[in-house]
Design an enzyme around this catalytic site. Structure first.
Site, PDB file in Angstrom:
ATOM      1  CB  CYS A  48      64.785  77.228  94.029  1.00 12.20           C
ATOM      2  SG  CYS A  48      64.803  77.235  92.325  1.00 12.20           S
ATOM      3  NE  ARG A 124      65.255  73.201  88.982  1.00 15.97           N
ATOM      4  CZ  ARG A 124      64.832  73.930  89.862  1.00 15.97           C
ATOM      5  NH1 ARG A 124      65.585  74.449  90.456  1.00 15.97           N
ATOM      6  NH2 ARG A 124      63.429  74.017  90.055  1.00 15.97           N
TER       7      ARG A 124
END
EC number: 1.11.1.24
Length: 227
Positions: A48, A124
């Site tokens: 991330c 995601r």
């Protein structure tokens, strides 16, 4: 926030969200603009962090396409603030776009972003929403694989060209292996369309014709995607 997950072609659902930059009303606060809403599994995680660095690096490229960025995870607002401060101090880049704090998971659940393996973490996910608040694309990536930010830019550019010129774009555009940076014509709807296409455009068959793309659009696509 009960209800089914929104789909491509539907209006983005109205909601008010809490972010590190204040409350936002979606999609109302972005009328007349495109926006990318993307979720990530968690703050202070390796993949991330690399994604946020890349989104921030390409922030101006998104703005060139009249597109705003909005992050989201089930972390708290304080966690978001601490994380982006860490990124600024250690990776020397500013995260200037808002990040939704969704600790109860209400927004993520409404948008279908919660992982099957975990009742608390988001996948995601990427929602691309146009300037009329319509969802134009939805992407999902697994936890282990970071997103290709250039591909998201390419997709937005393609969709904006579709709207402007009523064309469709081939695989890997603007570097297609068959027709290069040219663009395709959509499938013909009538016999008259077939005859007109074969007279007016280059192609390999009546159902596979193409035309020159606007040079400025091609140049912009190559610039923002680093081609």
């Amino acid at each position: 926030m009960e209800g089914k997950m929104p789909l491509i072609g539907e209006k983005f659902p109205e909601m008010e969200v809490v972010t590190n930059l204040g409350n936002i009303k979606l999609p109302d606060d972005f009328k007349g603009k495109w926006f990318v809403l993307f979720s990530h599994p968690g703050d202070f995680t390796p993949v991330c962090t690399t994604e946020f660095f890349s989104f921030a690096k390409h922030h101006d490229d998104f703005k060139k396409l009249n597109t705003e960025l909005i992050g989201l995870s089930v972390d708290s607002k304080i966690s978001h603030i601490e994380w982006i401060n860490w990124i600024k101090q250690n990776l020397k880049i500013d995260i200037k776009f808002p990040i939704i704090a969704d600790p109860m998971g209400h927004v993520a659940t409404k948008l279908g972003m919660i992982q099957a393996q975990s009742a608390t973490q988001t996948v995601r996910a990427v929602f691309i929403v146009d300037d009329r608040s319509t969802i134009r694309a939805i992407l999902y990536y697994p936890m282990e694989t970071g997103r290709n930010i250039s591909e998201i830019l390419r997709l937005i550019k393609s969709l904006q060209m579709v709207d402007k010129y009523k064309i469709v774009t081939p695989a890997n555009w603007p570097n297609n292996e068959i027709i290069g940076d040219n663009v395709l014509n959509p499938p013909p709807a009538t016999q008259n369309d077939i005859e007109e296409r074969t007279k007016k455009y280059k192609g390999y068959a009546w159902w596979l014709t193409y035309q020159d793309a606007n040079k400025a659009d091609v140049d912009e696509a190559k610039e923002i995607t680093g081609e």
